[in-house]
Design an enzyme around this catalytic site. Structure first.
Site, short mmCIF file in Angstrom:
data_model
loop_
_atom_site.label_atom_id
_atom_site.label_comp_id
_atom_site.label_asym_id
_atom_site.label_seq_id
_atom_site.Cartn_x
_atom_site.Cartn_y
_atom_site.Cartn_z
N HIS A 160 40.68 31.63 46.95
CA HIS A 160 39.90 31.87 45.72
C HIS A 160 39.23 30.62 45.14
O HIS A 160 38.54 30.70 44.14
CB HIS A 160 40.79 32.49 44.65
CG HIS A 160 41.75 31.51 44.03
ND1 HIS A 160 42.91 31.12 44.65
CD2 HIS A 160 41.70 30.82 42.87
CE1 HIS A 160 43.55 30.26 43.89
NE2 HIS A 160 42.84 30.04 42.81
C1 UD1 Z 1 41.70 30.21 37.58
C2 UD1 Z 1 42.08 28.72 37.52
C3 UD1 Z 1 42.66 28.29 38.86
C4 UD1 Z 1 43.80 29.19 39.27
C5 UD1 Z 1 43.32 30.65 39.26
C6 UD1 Z 1 44.45 31.59 39.61
C7 UD1 Z 1 40.68 27.32 36.05
C8 UD1 Z 1 39.66 26.25 36.04
N1 UD1 Z 1 40.92 27.89 37.25
O1 UD1 Z 1 40.69 30.33 38.56
O2 UD1 Z 1 43.14 26.97 38.74
O3 UD1 Z 1 44.22 28.84 40.57
O4 UD1 Z 1 42.84 30.95 37.95
O5 UD1 Z 1 43.95 32.87 39.85
O6 UD1 Z 1 41.24 27.63 35.04
N2 UD1 Z 1 37.69 37.45 37.14
C9 UD1 Z 1 37.81 38.81 37.00
N3 UD1 Z 1 38.90 39.29 36.35
C10 UD1 Z 1 39.87 38.49 35.85
C11 UD1 Z 1 39.74 37.10 35.99
C12 UD1 Z 1 38.65 36.59 36.64
O7 UD1 Z 1 36.95 39.57 37.44
O8 UD1 Z 1 40.85 39.01 35.29
C13 UD1 Z 1 36.52 36.92 37.88
C14 UD1 Z 1 35.35 36.64 36.98
O9 UD1 Z 1 34.21 36.93 37.72
C15 UD1 Z 1 35.44 35.17 36.73
C16 UD1 Z 1 36.01 34.66 38.04
O10 UD1 Z 1 36.89 35.67 38.48
O11 UD1 Z 1 34.21 34.60 36.42
C17 UD1 Z 1 36.75 33.38 37.89
O12 UD1 Z 1 37.78 33.47 36.89
P1 UD1 Z 1 38.28 32.15 36.11
O13 UD1 Z 1 39.34 32.52 35.15
O14 UD1 Z 1 37.11 31.40 35.59
O15 UD1 Z 1 38.87 31.24 37.26
P2 UD1 Z 1 39.73 31.59 38.55
O16 UD1 Z 1 38.87 31.47 39.74
O17 UD1 Z 1 40.53 32.84 38.39
#
Ligand code: UD1
Length: 374
Positions: free
Chosen positions: A210
């Site tokens: 991811h």
């Molecule tokens: C975040 C953490 C990462 C961790 C990961 C665990 C930061 C910088 N990154 O990354 O260190 O390893 O969580 O999973 O804080 N999204 C959804 N639903 C959700 C959450 C996210 O659809 O419930 C999608 C959205 O499109 C979002 C993308 O995932 O833009 C990224 O989510 P984000 O919380 O920004 O970072 P992660 O990649 O999950």
């Protein structure tokens, strides 16, 4: 120590729930000492990324849900800061507890320390020495500002001392993520996830990917192609993070019938059951590197570096670099694997108890003083 100290625990993203749940359990076991308030920033919000974990891990409903959702790093961090500040001002906790290295961690630490509230950082001192990773920046700031640095590996102490953190702030408590695993082991074994996904124990590769460095660029297509090659020899099962799912769909990679089983994100218990039964795991996650080391399952990390080197020196982890073509070597690497591995010290199921003992001692010591812990 006053009769009851108020601890405000902040969680936001999937791995945070696993690291914090055992500490919440331990605080709740000492109600005469601690009142515990849980704030969920809402960084992760899909049921499969959040609610399922709160339920399975016994975290319960958060007292405050800030609903910050997704956004750029600045947007997400700023939203948490804006929304958590009034909560901290209103509750005036004795200590704020934050886990890990996600944006919610950074935001909560900044707000708490500026309000003069002491902070305890769970999983402190990890360093990849790669400042292109947002998590590395979050870790550095969180550790500089936190008063209590709870570490779980020997290199964490060296990293913190090198950055000028005082020895007295560092507490070697062990690994709370492993606490969760030891508590849940029986329940994990009852999941029968391999049967559900028609897999044979010891005969499949479990994949989690991811990180932006892989997912948000051309390497993802190469990784999927290499996984298809592996799937000709060894079944491949891949529960897909929403970020990865978006990228896979955007590039049309999901329509290829290539033998790689793409699943929705799994619950904690199902995922750990699949992990326990896997021949090997391919990952870029931090937590998975630790869980495989504890369980003795071979792990291949698709990154150039790791902030968890103990999983390579003592555990089962091998860094294969950010080189998707190397994924195809995994069946051969598994076949020739004769490595002995060990569980790092302090990964023993008792870390949360040690954290809460430190909180008790520190708050008692601070009695009568104002501001940060001495
Ligand atoms: C975040 C953490 C990462 C961790 C990961 C665990 C930061 C910088 N990154 O990354 O260190 O390893 O969580 O999973 O804080 N999204 C959804 N639903 C959700 C959450 C996210 O659809 O419930 C999608 C959205 O499109 C979002 C993308 O995932 O833009 C990224 O989510 P984000 O919380 O920004 O970072 P992660 O990649 O999950």
């Amino acid at each position: 120590m006053k009769a009851c100290s108020k601890v405000l625990a902040v969680v936001g993203a999937r791995p945070n729930f696993v690291k914090t749940a055992p500490v919440l359990g331990e605080l709740r076991r000492r109600p005469e000492r601690f009142e515990c308030v849980l704030v969920h920033t809402g960084q992760h919000y899909d049921d499969s990324m959040s609610q399922v974990f709160l339920e399975q891990l016994g975290v319960g409903e958060p007292d405050y849900l800030l609903g910050v959702g997704s956004g750029t790093h600045a947007q997400q961090t700023a939203r948490v800061m804006e929304r958590i500040e009034p909560v901290m001002q209103q509750l005036a906790p004795d200590v704020v507890l934050v886990p890990g290295d996600v944006n919610s961690t950074l935001a909560a630490v900044l707000v708490a320390t500026k309000l003069g509230i002491p902070v305890g950082h769970i999983e402190s001192g990890l360093r990849s020495f790669d400042r292109t990773m947002p998590e590395e920046l979050n870790r550095i700031v969180a550790d500089q500002l936190s008063d209590l640095l709870f570490i779980h590996s020997p290199e964490a102490r060296e990293n913190l001392l090198r950055e000028g953190c005082e020895e007295t702030r560092i507490h070697d408590v062990g690994n709370t993520m492993i606490d969760m695993l030891t508590v849940m082991r029986d329940l994990i074994a009852q999941q029968h996830a391999t049967e559900r996904y028609a897999l044979n124990r010891g005969d499949y590769l479990l994949v989690t990917l991811h990180r932006p460095a892989l997912v948000d660029g051309p390497r993802l297509a190469d990784a999927v192609a290499a996984l298809a090659e592996v799937a000709r020899e060894l079944p491949v099962v891949f529960p897909v993070h929403p970020r990865t799912r978006r990228a896979i769909e955007a590039s049309g990679l999901d329509s290829h019938n290539n033998g790689v089983r793409l699943l929705e994100p799994l619950s904690y218990l199902e995922f750990l059951d699949l992990l326990t039964g896997a021949a090997g795991v391919l990952t870029d996650s931090g937590g998975v590197q630790e869980e495989t080391t504890y369980l003795g399952v071979p792990c291949f990390t698709l990154r150039e570096n790791t902030e968890r080197p103990v999983t390579c020196t003592l555990g089962t982890n091998t860094l294969i670099g950010l080189a998707p073509e190397r994924i195809a070597e995994i069946p051969a690497l598994l076949a020739e694997n004769s490595r002995e591995s060990h569980i790092p010290p302090g990964w023993d199921g008792a870390a949360a108890g040690r954290i809460v003992d430190v909180l008790e001692r520190t708050i008692a010591h601070r009695d009568g003083r104002v501001g940060a812990f001495a």
